[in-house]
Design a protein around this motif. Structure first.
Motif, PDB file in Angstrom:
ATOM      1  N   GLY A 288       2.624   4.901  -7.977  1.00  0.00           N
ATOM      2  CA  GLY A 288       1.055   4.886  -8.533  1.00  0.00           C
ATOM      3  C   GLY A 288       0.924   3.594  -9.116  1.00  0.00           C
TER       4      GLY A 288
ATOM      5  N   LYS B 131       1.280  -1.160  -8.216  1.00  0.00           N
ATOM      6  CA  LYS B 131       1.585  -1.989  -7.204  1.00  0.00           C
ATOM      7  C   LYS B 131       3.108  -2.599  -7.239  1.00  0.00           C
TER       8      LYS B 131
ATOM      9  N   ASP C   5       0.871  -1.016   0.079  1.00  0.00           N
ATOM     10  CA  ASP C   5       0.005  -0.008   0.021  1.00  0.00           C
ATOM     11  C   ASP C   5       1.028   1.162  -0.205  1.00  0.00           C
ATOM     12  N   LYS C   6       1.788   1.174   0.811  1.00  0.00           N
ATOM     13  CA  LYS C   6       2.977   2.342   0.938  1.00  0.00           C
ATOM     14  C   LYS C   6       3.496   2.541  -0.476  1.00  0.00           C
TER      15      LYS C   6
ATOM     16  N   LYS D 186       1.002   4.132  -3.092  1.00  0.00           N
ATOM     17  CA  LYS D 186       0.857   5.486  -2.929  1.00  0.00           C
ATOM     18  C   LYS D 186       2.090   6.344  -3.218  1.00  0.00           C
ATOM     19  N   GLU D 187       3.138   5.832  -3.089  1.00  0.00           N
ATOM     20  CA  GLU D 187       4.370   6.655  -3.625  1.00  0.00           C
ATOM     21  C   GLU D 187       4.775   6.371  -5.087  1.00  0.00           C
TER      22      GLU D 187
END
Length: 214
Positions: free
Chosen positions: A89, A91, A82-83, A86-87
């Protein structure tokens, strides 16, 4: 069920850490969890822990000897994913998850040990080998999955490496499993050939590291 099992073991570990002392008689055991567990259940748990102290000690020592293992503490694989999403864009690939989860915060983000470094080198080499046979301009992440399988082989039934508890091949690779191409004879032999090649590289790198240390 696997995730429930992990949560249950983690909770038992917390209860043991706060409630159990082998030097205290069972009748004197007090726990902040007594109201949840019930005193008789807690008493049985403590009796079980006392009876298995020897094997627990052996397991702890064996656990310390493991190399190249997950080094993020209680930060789970989904949390790392998840982190990263987010960083960046997107997986992360399994190679990227392996790199992220084998980095030590105490060492400033360096690989946790020599075994982690060895696997990173093997995976990097596998990626470069795969890119040689691809069209010009192919990005490294496009061959990550194949490179990962070259080093570690095909997945065992019921689990997928680097994706945490509960991930199944049929969920992660539905198309391959549906066509049975994930385990078919042709893919098996091509993957086996690559895996054997990287096993040889692995042994050579291990010998080189031993020579440097001696």
């Amino acid at each position: 069920m696997q995730m429930m099992g992990v949560a249950w073991r983690r909770w038992r570990t917390e209860v043991k850490a706060t409630s159990y002392d082998s030097n205290i008689p069972l009748a004197c055991v007090y726990s902040p969890y007594s109201s949840w567990v019930g005193y008789r259940s807690l008493e049985r748990l403590c009796a079980y822990w006392k009876a298995t102290e020897k094997s627990s000690k052996i397991n702890r020592e064996n656990g310390k000897n493991k190399k190249g293992t997950h080094a993020q503490g209680r930060t789970s694989i989904p949390s790392l994913e998840d982190k990263f999403l987010k960083e960046n864009g997107r997986k992360p690939t399994r190679i990227e998850i392996m790199h992220l989860s084998r980095r030590s915060k105490k060492k400033g983000g360096a690989p946790v040990d020599a075994e982690a470094i060895r696997y990173e080198n093997l995976l990097d080499e596998a990626v470069q080998t795969r890119l040689q046979d691809m069209a010009e301009g192919t990005q490294a992440i496009e061959v990550h999955e194949d490179a990962f399988r070259d080093v570690f082989g095909t997945e065992h039934s019921g689990r997928v490496r680097c994706l945490g508890a509960g991930a199944l091949p049929s969920q992660v690779f539905p198309e391959q499993c549906r066509r049975s191409s994930f385990y078919n004879r042709q893919n098996y032999h091509s993957t086996l050939e690559m895996t054997n090649k990287f096993k040889e590289m692995q042994e050579q790198m291990k010998k080189d590291m031993e020579m440097r240390e001696s």
